[in-house]
Design a protein around this motif. Sequence first.
Motif, PDB file in Angstrom:
ATOM      1  N   LEU B 187      34.560  41.415  42.896  1.00 44.82           N
ATOM      2  CA  LEU B 187      33.798  41.049  44.092  1.00 44.82           C
ATOM      3  C   LEU B 187      33.294  39.623  43.977  1.00 44.82           C
ATOM      4  CD1 LEU B 187      31.553  44.091  45.033  1.00 44.82           C
ATOM      5  CD2 LEU B 187      33.256  42.997  46.461  1.00 44.82           C
ATOM      6  N   ASN B 188      33.144  39.199  42.757  1.00 48.60           N
ATOM      7  CA  ASN B 188      32.629  37.857  42.525  1.00 48.60           C
ATOM      8  C   ASN B 188      33.739  36.822  42.511  1.00 48.60           C
ATOM      9  OD1 ASN B 188      30.473  36.312  42.230  1.00 48.60           O
ATOM     10  ND2 ASN B 188      29.950  36.956  40.154  1.00 48.60           N
ATOM     11  N   ASP B 189      34.960  37.242  42.749  1.00 44.73           N
ATOM     12  CA  ASP B 189      36.105  36.335  42.680  1.00 44.73           C
ATOM     13  C   ASP B 189      35.970  35.250  43.734  1.00 44.73           C
ATOM     14  OD1 ASP B 189      39.040  36.906  41.273  1.00 44.73           O
ATOM     15  OD2 ASP B 189      39.087  35.496  42.946  1.00 44.73           O
ATOM     16  N   HIS B 190      36.554  34.121  43.408  1.00 42.75           N
ATOM     17  CA  HIS B 190      36.424  33.031  44.388  1.00 42.75           C
ATOM     18  C   HIS B 190      37.511  33.068  45.444  1.00 42.75           C
ATOM     19  CE1 HIS B 190      39.657  30.960  42.308  1.00 42.75           C
ATOM     20  NE2 HIS B 190      39.073  31.354  41.197  1.00 42.75           N
ATOM     21  N   SER B 191      38.554  33.861  45.222  1.00 44.49           N
ATOM     22  CA  SER B 191      39.625  33.910  46.209  1.00 44.49           C
ATOM     23  C   SER B 191      39.347  35.002  47.243  1.00 44.49           C
ATOM     24  CB  SER B 191      40.947  34.190  45.505  1.00 44.49           C
ATOM     25  OG  SER B 191      41.878  34.671  46.435  1.00 44.49           O
ATOM     26  N   PRO B 192      39.397  34.655  48.522  1.00 41.69           N
ATOM     27  CA  PRO B 192      39.079  35.649  49.560  1.00 41.69           C
ATOM     28  C   PRO B 192      40.001  36.851  49.522  1.00 41.69           C
ATOM     29  CG  PRO B 192      39.306  33.454  50.515  1.00 41.69           C
ATOM     30  CD  PRO B 192      39.719  33.356  49.091  1.00 41.69           C
ATOM     31  N   GLY B 193      41.262  36.635  49.169  1.00 42.40           N
ATOM     32  CA  GLY B 193      42.211  37.745  49.133  1.00 42.40           C
ATOM     33  C   GLY B 193      41.774  38.818  48.155  1.00 42.40           C
ATOM     34  N   VAL B 194      41.289  38.370  47.011  1.00 41.66           N
ATOM     35  CA  VAL B 194      40.860  39.319  45.987  1.00 41.66           C
ATOM     36  C   VAL B 194      39.597  40.039  46.435  1.00 41.66           C
ATOM     37  CG1 VAL B 194      40.159  39.549  43.590  1.00 41.66           C
ATOM     38  CG2 VAL B 194      41.869  37.853  44.228  1.00 41.66           C
ATOM     39  N   VAL B 195      38.703  39.283  47.050  1.00 39.24           N
ATOM     40  CA  VAL B 195      37.439  39.890  47.475  1.00 39.24           C
ATOM     41  C   VAL B 195      37.706  41.016  48.468  1.00 39.24           C
ATOM     42  CG1 VAL B 195      35.281  39.476  48.683  1.00 39.24           C
ATOM     43  CG2 VAL B 195      36.121  37.813  47.048  1.00 39.24           C
ATOM     44  N   GLY B 196      38.676  40.800  49.353  1.00 41.04           N
ATOM     45  CA  GLY B 196      38.990  41.843  50.337  1.00 41.04           C
ATOM     46  C   GLY B 196      39.433  43.126  49.654  1.00 41.04           C
ATOM     47  N   ALA B 197      40.336  42.978  48.694  1.00 37.35           N
ATOM     48  CA  ALA B 197      40.820  44.162  47.986  1.00 37.35           C
ATOM     49  C   ALA B 197      39.697  44.775  47.163  1.00 37.35           C
ATOM     50  CB  ALA B 197      41.991  43.781  47.087  1.00 37.35           C
ATOM     51  N   ALA B 198      38.848  43.929  46.604  1.00 37.29           N
ATOM     52  CA  ALA B 198      37.732  44.434  45.801  1.00 37.29           C
ATOM     53  C   ALA B 198      36.769  45.218  46.679  1.00 37.29           C
ATOM     54  CB  ALA B 198      37.008  43.290  45.116  1.00 37.29           C
ATOM     55  N   ASN B 216      25.752  39.436  45.282  1.00 35.38           N
ATOM     56  CA  ASN B 216      26.651  38.444  45.878  1.00 35.38           C
ATOM     57  C   ASN B 216      26.551  38.400  47.394  1.00 35.38           C
ATOM     58  OD1 ASN B 216      27.756  38.176  43.293  1.00 35.38           O
ATOM     59  ND2 ASN B 216      29.026  39.970  43.670  1.00 35.38           N
ATOM     60  N   TYR B 217      25.484  38.964  47.936  1.00 33.17           N
ATOM     61  CA  TYR B 217      25.439  39.164  49.386  1.00 33.17           C
ATOM     62  C   TYR B 217      25.778  37.901  50.155  1.00 33.17           C
ATOM     63  CZ  TYR B 217      23.720  40.187  53.998  1.00 33.17           C
ATOM     64  OH  TYR B 217      23.624  40.349  55.348  1.00 33.17           O
ATOM     65  N   ARG B 218      25.091  36.824  49.843  1.00 27.84           N
ATOM     66  CA  ARG B 218      25.318  35.577  50.580  1.00 27.84           C
ATOM     67  C   ARG B 218      26.769  35.137  50.511  1.00 27.84           C
ATOM     68  NH1 ARG B 218      20.502  32.978  52.224  1.00 27.84           N
ATOM     69  NH2 ARG B 218      19.531  34.853  53.019  1.00 27.84           N
ATOM     70  N   LYS B 219      27.250  35.177  49.287  1.00 30.90           N
ATOM     71  CA  LYS B 219      28.609  34.695  49.065  1.00 30.90           C
ATOM     72  C   LYS B 219      29.608  35.545  49.839  1.00 30.90           C
ATOM     73  CE  LYS B 219      31.743  34.090  45.571  1.00 30.90           C
ATOM     74  NZ  LYS B 219      32.224  35.320  45.022  1.00 30.90           N
ATOM     75  N   LEU B 220      29.377  36.831  49.828  1.00 31.08           N
ATOM     76  CA  LEU B 220      30.300  37.731  50.534  1.00 31.08           C
ATOM     77  C   LEU B 220      30.275  37.454  52.027  1.00 31.08           C
ATOM     78  CD1 LEU B 220      29.689  41.067  48.631  1.00 31.08           C
ATOM     79  CD2 LEU B 220      31.720  39.642  48.569  1.00 31.08           C
TER      80      LEU B 220
END
Lengths: 383, 1134
Positions: B187-198, B216-220
Amino acid sequence: MPVAASAIYFLNLRGDVLINRLYRDDVGGNMVDAFRMHIMQTKELGTCPVRQIGGCSFFYMRISNVYIVIVVSSNANVACAFKFVVEAVALFKSYFGGAFDEDAIRNNFVLIYELLDEIMDFGYPQNLSPEILKLYITQEGVRSPFSSKPSDKPVPNATLQVTGAVGWRREGLVYKKNEVFLDIVESVNLLMSSKGSVLRCDVTGKILMKCFLSGMPDLKLGLNDKIGLEKESQLKSRPTKSGKTIELDDVTFHQCVNLTRFNSEKTVSFVPPDGEFELMKYRITEGVNLPFRVLPTIKELGRTRMEVNVKVKSVFGAKMFALGVVIKIPVPKQTAKTSFQVTSGRAKYNAAIDCLEVWEKSGYNTVEWVRYITKAGSYEVRC
Amino acid sequence: MFPQFGATAETLSKASTMVFRIGTDAHLYDDPDDVSIAPLLDSKFDSEKCEALKRLLAQIAQGFDVSNFFPQVVKNVASQSLEVKKLVYLYLLHYAEKRPNEALLSINCFQKDLGDPNPLVRAWALRTMAGIRLHVIAPLVLVAVGKCARDPSVYVRKCAANALPKLHDLRQEEHTSAVEEIVGILLNDHSPGVVGAAAAAFASVCPYNLSLIGRNYRKLCEILPDVEEWGQIVLIGILLRYVIARHGLVKESIMLSLHCTESSHSEKDGSDVDFRLLKVPIDMSGTCDSEFVNMVSKCYIESPDEYLSRSSYTNRVSFELNGTHFTSKTNDDVKILLYCTSPLLWSNNSAVVLSAAGVHWVMAPKEDIKRIVKPLLFILRSSNASKYVVLCNIQVFAKAMPSLFAPYYEDLFICSSDSYQIKGLKLEILSSIATDSSISSIFKEFQDYIRDPDRRFAADTIAAIGLCAQRLPNMAYSCVDGLLALTKEDFLTKDFGSGDQEAGVLIQAIMSIKSIIKQDPPSHEKVIIQLVSSLDSIKVPAARAMIIWMVGEYSSLGEIIPRMLTTVLKYLAWCFTSEALETKLQILNTASKVLLCATGEDLWTFKKVFSYLVELAECDLNYDVRDRARLLKKLPSCNLGSQGPEEGTNGLNEKNVLHVVAKCIFGRQTREVKAESNNYRFYLPGSLSQIVLHAAPGYEPLPKPCSLPLDDLNVPEGTHAVEKGPDYSGTDDHGTSSGPLDEESASDYDSQHSITGSSGSGRSDDNEFTSEENDNADPLIQISDVGNASENQNGVSQSSPANLGELMSNRALESWLEEQPGSSNPGISEQSQVCKSSARISIRDVGRQVKPKSYSLLDPANGNGLKVDYSFSSEISSISPLLVCIEVFFKNCSSETIMEITLVDEESTRALDSADQAAAVNESSMKSYDNVPTLVPMEEIPSLEPGQTTRRLLQVRFHHHLLPLKLALFCNGKKLPIKLRPDIGYFVKPLPMDVEAFTDEESHLPGMFEYTRSCTFTDHIGELNKESGDGLLIKDKFLAICESLALKMLSNANLCLVSVDMPIAANLDDASGLRLRFSCEILSSLIPCLITITVQGKCCDPLNLFIKVNCEETVFGLNLMNRIVNFLVEPALF
């Protein structure tokens, strides 16, 4: 709350399974039988796309002569499932080069399996962009003997493409000639009451783009809508109202458009995918000039005969013309015989038509690389 | 002409045809088995393999079972060709669960692929491995996922995220925390693609662990617009849940519209003022149905159980939300969520639009909700199926807040292409959003719809008209007029006999009229009269019954109706016999109602008609009618006057009672069946449950407002926890002042050991401890300065890339592997900071105390008094390395002699099946051991006297190190089935080696072949307490720990203790840094297996153990580790 599809089935109209792919083991193999029994063999087919049978939910869509069924065992986002099917079909079409039907499925079942594996993982939809998938899902069949090292060539490429930071564009593209083609395709939709009043009239348009650009270009599109950039006037949403600004009622954008920037600055900026894609869709409801006027009259001649007179009049300029105008006239189910009198064009009787629609197609070129096309709107006139 | 038009699509497809060889597989699909597949699979050409695999795939696609090719297909997983590999993967995924043992054979291949320089190969390997979903390999997959979560390639990391739900789906509790940790990382990944799957992984693995989101609320939120569309949908839902759990509902949102009015009375502070200002305009315009909205919001939050308990109460429990559950729109978290989701309303994906709209619906202040309207209407233009889904959701929105959609009624007009369901939904929405200004055009539409050929739809339209008239009382007159006209018109057409459908329309029309009249009966008197006068022409029984009901219900209404009653009743009596059942019943009811209310001169007529009707009814064919007649005959008898002789005796009293009863039954207006919507249950927008209107499995309501405590969020991130570790161990009880004391005791300790150590005979020959009887009771300890053990540890890990060289191409992985050691295992890194140096000791007397654990094979109760126990022996079979030696004890507990006891294999034939081989055995060795039997025949026990015990050595070959082996025990000529459970701890034999050899071997098995787990150990506490209680010779605590640990290990597995390292510099109470090394080799393959146990914690408390296993056979290593953890955790028996 993603889709979490447990299985996907492709069935033909008789109910034979063409493709089955189980993603999770929480549904039994007999689910497809349940679908055949309780949906396909009843009148319910085609009315409600969401059905629940024995604890499982079936979402199904008919595409040409194939049913695509998604089986889900728990709560899921239904809209997402249908969108997935639509996108998947678009993807298959772009692979097969046109039709998506039973034969195409037979011909390409291996490819479909590979794609299904890629576009859905454990029931969660994945990237469905054809441009990217084509880079590494290639059904090249048997490799020819002279390329003896199969894993060498395509792989380094694929590595780059798949892992790029921008999901829809690979890095390191080079074109000798950098070109952008922009098609603006609009369709006019009309709903007219039996009394001749216009109930609803709008234009839905989409901007199709075809890019052959090197590197990672950042493009900006100016629109002459009210909120947008007035100064850029060479790109007009509606040629008939040049000079004026138009309010776009609704817009949706391709994934590549930076929505946050559109929200704050009202500019459409994006890094385009390579090749063809649909940049945006919009709808205009104000100030739509109808290209045709349709005047139907129905006379009943006795109890067994009926006369339908449809007059279609074009109201656009003399320089433009329409191609392939189709008029569909619904007739009662019991119709036995028809006779036609047409002033121009051809007519044929097709018993399976159920609405009156006028299809029209007209096109004109303005700039070398921007085309405005008005296309295939649906006119519906009740009588 | 415009030749360019359409060229784009065509050229693209042409190009793709050329590149992708489209459409050539049909012959394979149609006749998949016209060529024999088996030889093709074994072919040395990739092309032939491909064809065979395609044929198999075709059979799978058509639903045939081709799992019998499994072993042959699995072999091909090692193929170099990507094409073959991919096809094999497809096949594997389909059948892996059916053939777990063979599937295991492919694992090592996947492990190798995981190290491939090509990210595609890594990702596919991971995906397939996770997709096989066998419990046995779950730990392996977990390790692989953990590794891939740190992969440099976005694609691989995404696949890692996708693998997590698969792992979670296996429901293995022991992995939960590890899986959640990986979710956090991704979830903390910097790539949006990974965050979606996470996000998808989060939603399925740990949806309640919202504190993970909090970090990570803000970042998400910020990354949300860039996430892949499918991921966006999930992420939006998660963020919404988080905000509600953290801050509660927004005070200004529609969800709290009713509450605001309630709570504002109690509020007395300054904020009250502007609050009311905000509230007033909304109330004035009456934009939302507050009761409805209140219910919707309640439904969103409460779980199904709560809903059920609520609806079981007769009085609705009021919605308990006190002031603390509110937040305001000025809250930053709310603001940012709304800000980041609003651009998504323009997304191309209808599901995304719907999710974003859902967030605004729940969270946005009322004045901002309208921005969801146009996007929602726009996505109505997508496919028919999506249209249906969107309309289902619009329906709720529109009911709760009609003003939202009111101006856009035109968009909801029906098209001829709409399906019946869509039409129905549109009608319902239209009738709930109609306003005084739009109703006229809506009615014009409705008039068109009524003439629709689909009569079901026409009936629905009429129902909708009724609803509109109820909502807008101004329109009631014109509605009723229209409907009346319709009933007459329909009557005309009905003669053609168009059947049930037409009748349905008519019934619906009367029903709508009835419901409109109910709103305000006096003003519709004329309507009733008109209906009654058309009774003669209306033939549909249900419609007639309804009109007759109206006559009874409104019999005393106005001026004209009472006057026409006699005529009507006479007419009804006249046609009674020819009526249908429901009409008959209704006529009887009406007659009694009329009679009850009748006064004056009509009474006599009514009485006569009534008694005539009752007489007719009493001889009706239908028993319902007869029963009704008998009941009615009794009830209104008071009004009939004294008729029968039986009435007279009962007297007045009873008459009065009967009268009251009759009044109650037929009396005044039936109570309003109010707000049937109370029985509705609403579900979150976009969910399946909202569409099928019941809670689908897995439906989760929104979390309880403010259920996430603040403290949860203040939990520091992983790194903090690690930093705190040493702190905690250093300064616990003694504080900083205890420094000198520590030093002193440490040196004391040192010298003590050196004394005993010098008297020892070394540590080299203690390997045979299990068989060797050692009389030396004192521990022999030798201190050898091994320098810095932790350095050693790190050195091993860092050198791993080089050693991995022969196994994987490390060029691409170098950076990735380098960042990994230590940091992935906080325990070890921590420990290395704590202990500065350590001593190495050897324990010699352990072997004497080792008592292998005994298991029961047969209970005397089941075995006619024969008791059979077994324990794994450390002996090594002389026949074949595949055999495990087991000591079996037969005891006769009965009073009679048991004869001819023998043990045989249940299915001796199975031993020949090479496919059932354990996964631990590699292919080559497998063949050579084919002839090894499952059970070496046991020497028969001719007879066993009562109370006698006999021992036999059994040599068994387990097919699988986890599955029990079925054996049959014969005694007294009877057969008893028994199950022998394998213990992986005895699938190995001790491998004597010294520490140098151990560390050297260890350094050859890094990365993939290394597994760690932690557990707690408590055995030593009892030991320590026992000794301190005795007050005798107080043993060194460390030694006690070492002993109990070593004893536990050696009594549960056939291992060799290599070394024991002790910390020296640490204080006496702190056992951190204690390290035991064990070695063994796998019986069947002679592959060494190294076990290192590192202790952490204080001597008197439960200790944390970190167990590390290095083994080339990954599956075996993992299972062995799990076994070790299991028995270490088990409390000791004293």
